[in-house]
Design a protein around this motif. Structure first.
Motif, mmCIF file in Angstrom:
data_model
loop_
_atom_site.group_PDB
_atom_site.id
_atom_site.type_symbol
_atom_site.label_atom_id
_atom_site.label_comp_id
_atom_site.label_asym_id
_atom_site.label_seq_id
_atom_site.Cartn_x
_atom_site.Cartn_y
_atom_site.Cartn_z
ATOM 1 N N THR A 187 -2.188 63.749 91.782
ATOM 2 C CA THR A 187 -1.029 63.233 90.816
ATOM 3 C C THR A 187 -1.683 62.628 89.847
ATOM 4 O O THR A 187 -1.294 62.669 88.783
ATOM 5 N N ALA A 188 -2.614 61.629 90.164
ATOM 6 C CA ALA A 188 -3.319 60.854 89.144
ATOM 7 C C ALA A 188 -4.151 61.714 88.221
ATOM 8 O O ALA A 188 -3.939 61.648 86.947
ATOM 9 N N ARG A 189 -4.535 62.810 88.613
ATOM 10 C CA ARG A 189 -5.400 63.631 87.671
ATOM 11 C C ARG A 189 -4.346 64.307 86.714
ATOM 12 O O ARG A 189 -4.603 64.461 85.519
ATOM 13 N N TRP A 223 -2.884 51.645 83.037
ATOM 14 C CA TRP A 223 -2.181 51.035 84.059
ATOM 15 C C TRP A 223 -0.924 51.680 84.449
ATOM 16 O O TRP A 223 -0.414 51.921 85.308
ATOM 17 N N PHE A 224 -0.130 52.255 83.503
ATOM 18 C CA PHE A 224 1.197 53.089 83.651
ATOM 19 C C PHE A 224 1.062 54.337 84.631
ATOM 20 O O PHE A 224 1.462 54.577 85.422
ATOM 21 N N GLU A 225 -0.105 55.054 84.357
ATOM 22 C CA GLU A 225 -0.368 56.156 84.870
ATOM 23 C C GLU A 225 -0.878 55.939 86.345
ATOM 24 O O GLU A 225 -0.573 56.446 87.292
ATOM 25 N N ILE A 226 -1.650 54.905 86.370
ATOM 26 C CA ILE A 226 -2.159 54.259 87.885
ATOM 27 C C ILE A 226 -0.970 53.844 88.775
ATOM 28 O O ILE A 226 -0.705 54.541 90.005
ATOM 29 N N LEU A 227 -0.130 53.163 88.247
ATOM 30 C CA LEU A 227 1.209 52.758 89.021
ATOM 31 C C LEU A 227 1.758 53.821 89.339
ATOM 32 O O LEU A 227 2.378 54.136 90.630
ATOM 33 N N LEU A 228 2.172 54.851 88.439
ATOM 34 C CA LEU A 228 3.154 56.007 88.526
ATOM 35 C C LEU A 228 2.391 56.823 89.750
ATOM 36 O O LEU A 228 3.161 57.500 90.630
ATOM 37 N N SER A 229 1.310 56.990 89.703
ATOM 38 C CA SER A 229 0.461 57.921 90.703
ATOM 39 C C SER A 229 0.755 57.572 91.912
ATOM 40 O O SER A 229 0.877 58.287 93.062
ATOM 41 N N LEU A 230 0.513 56.213 92.203
ATOM 42 C CA LEU A 230 0.342 55.685 93.501
ATOM 43 C C LEU A 230 1.991 55.515 94.026
ATOM 44 O O LEU A 230 2.054 56.032 95.299
ATOM 45 N N ILE A 231 2.928 55.625 93.096
ATOM 46 C CA ILE A 231 4.235 55.527 93.555
ATOM 47 C C ILE A 231 4.698 57.038 93.940
ATOM 48 O O ILE A 231 4.960 57.400 95.179
ATOM 49 N N ILE A 232 4.204 57.925 93.120
ATOM 50 C CA ILE A 232 4.710 59.354 93.376
ATOM 51 C C ILE A 232 3.904 59.946 94.377
ATOM 52 O O ILE A 232 4.517 60.507 95.312
ATOM 53 N N GLY A 233 2.588 59.722 94.311
ATOM 54 C CA GLY A 233 1.721 60.158 95.348
ATOM 55 C C GLY A 233 2.226 59.719 96.756
ATOM 56 O O GLY A 233 2.222 60.563 97.722
ATOM 57 N N SER A 234 2.532 58.492 97.083
ATOM 58 C CA SER A 234 2.797 58.005 98.379
ATOM 59 C C SER A 234 4.169 58.416 98.662
ATOM 60 O O SER A 234 4.288 58.745 99.939
ATOM 61 N N ILE A 235 5.041 58.711 97.773
ATOM 62 C CA ILE A 235 6.341 59.248 98.191
ATOM 63 C C ILE A 235 6.363 60.899 98.571
ATOM 64 O O ILE A 235 6.854 61.088 99.952
#
Lengths: 158, 242
Positions: free
Chosen positions: A121-123, B101-113
């Motif tokens: 996702t991050a990538r 920071w925005f991508e980091i936050l979004l990745s963690l939220i989307i990734g965990s869902i």
């Protein structure tokens, strides 16, 4: 600010007892803040401490050389510090025997899922970010790939 | 004999001894993944407790609480300052944090869902019961967050504790291999966030070995994922009808 720059201008580090004192102070304050959160929204002391120490460093209230050595030392032995948690599974041997191997398999699959999905996702999002950035700056330079600060991620692995 | 065992010294000594044996085996075994010091230490430690239980004719749980835990808790306590120490690698790469920071936050939220739904279906597919499935959901957070959330959504907290610990052990043992086969290091930010989410602070230590970017991203993941689990897991559990 890269790590190398930080290292080269790093003055003498603080005495180890002073470093421990800073850690203890941050932890103490964190342990006072932690109970203020409601039970349905737990934020444990170490997490608050991490944020607090990060803010103190970012605001230059605490200097890097005041905490760096002791922090690195703690991080270097984190594998050992985790041994008691691992051994505490001795109390779950019954649970494991009862629920069988499925539970272990689910945990292994879950771990891999969390790792891979978060990473991908991050990538994807970073790629998107860089694409948007470069299309915005494309008219300025055709060599943005080598100069764009947004590509720095790739070159800074030390 | 039992008096000597109930000193905290025994727990500290046992933890050190099994971990050092693990380090030695890891070196001799040329880095074979099952010889990761933490994994060896955990298995040897548990075996020792089981053997002592047999010798003293008591249960393993009693040996753990009476003889191992006093010393084990002392070692365990140092995880708290060690966790806040991850503010340092995070600060060292503040450049990445500020930029993404925005991508980091979004990745963690989307990734965990996404992970939560997949974990739910995997757990259901393998036939776990309701309380065990619920216990699997908060495992991305550290124990202090995961256990209360697990109880709140009707999960078995001891299974959650087991999951959180095993996450770290698995990442510690298989991290390098997983990164290689899934080509995760193509994105340093992604690898770091993934390791921090899946392996907690142990994953962050692993990420630091890969590089400063990975280390700082794993550190931020440990913090943000805790908050995300607090906020997201109860709602997802409701959507899934747990």
């Amino acid at each position: 600010m890269t790590q190398k720059q930080t290292d080269s201008r790093q003055p003498k580090s603080a005495p180890i007892l002073v470093q421990m004192g800073i850690f203890a102070a941050v932890l103490f304050v964190s342990s006072l803040i932690s109970p203020l959160f409601p039970a349905s929204f737990p934020v444990p002391t170490p997490v608050i401490g991490l944020i607090l120490l990060y803010l103190l460093l970012t605001c230059h209230i605490v200097k890097l050389e005041w905490v760096d050595n002791f922090g690195s030392f703690l991080i270097s032995m984190i594998g050992f510090l985790f041994v008691p948690s691992g051994i505490s599974l001795a109390t779950s041997l019954d649970t494991m025997a009862k629920s069988g191997i499925q539970i272990i398999i689910v945990i292994i699959i879950s771990t891999v899922l969390m790792l891979v999905i978060t990473a991908y996702t991050a990538r994807f999002l970073i790629l998107l970010h860089n694409k948007l950035q470069s299309s915005r700056s494309a008219h300025q330079s055709t060599t943005f790939k080598h100069h764009s600060p947004f590509k720095k991620e790739v070159s800074n692995n030390d | 004999m039992t008096e000597a065992l109930s000193q905290p010294l025994f727990g500290i000594f046992l933890s050190l001894a099994v971990f050092l044996i693990g380090q030695w085996l890891f070196k001799v075994g040329k880095g074979f993944f099952l010889f990761q010091p933490l994994f060896v230490g955990m298995v040897l430690g548990i075996i020792m407790l089981v053997i002592i239980g047999h010798l003293l004719h008591t249960s393993t749980i009693e040996v753990y609480t009476k003889y191992y835990k006093p010393g084990g808790d002392i070692v365990f306590w140092f995880l708290t300052p060690a966790t806040i120490a991850f503010a340092i690698p995070l600060y060292k790469r503040n450049d990445i944090v500020k930029k993404y920071w925005f991508e980091i936050l979004l990745s963690l939220i989307i990734g965990s869902i996404i992970s939560l739904f997949l974990i739910y279906y995997v757990a259901k597919g393998l036939g776990l019961d309701r309380t065990s499935i619920a216990a699997m959901l908060p495992q991305a957070a550290t124990t202090a967050i995961a256990l209360p959330i697990s109880t709140a959504i009707g999960g078995n907290a001891s299974i959650t504790a087991m999951a959180v610990i095993l996450n770290a052990v698995i990442i510690y043992a298989l991290g390098d291999w997983l990164i290689k086969i899934f080509h995760l290091n193509q994105s340093e930010i992604g690898a770091g966030l993934g390791l921090g989410t899946a392996g907690h602070t142990i994953g962050s230590a692993k990420a630091l070995e890969l590089g400063s970017v990975q280390g700082s991203m794993a550190s931020i993941a440990v913090v943000i994922i805790g908050v995300v689990v607090d906020l997201v897991v109860p709602s997802v559990a409701r959507i899934l009808g747990l």
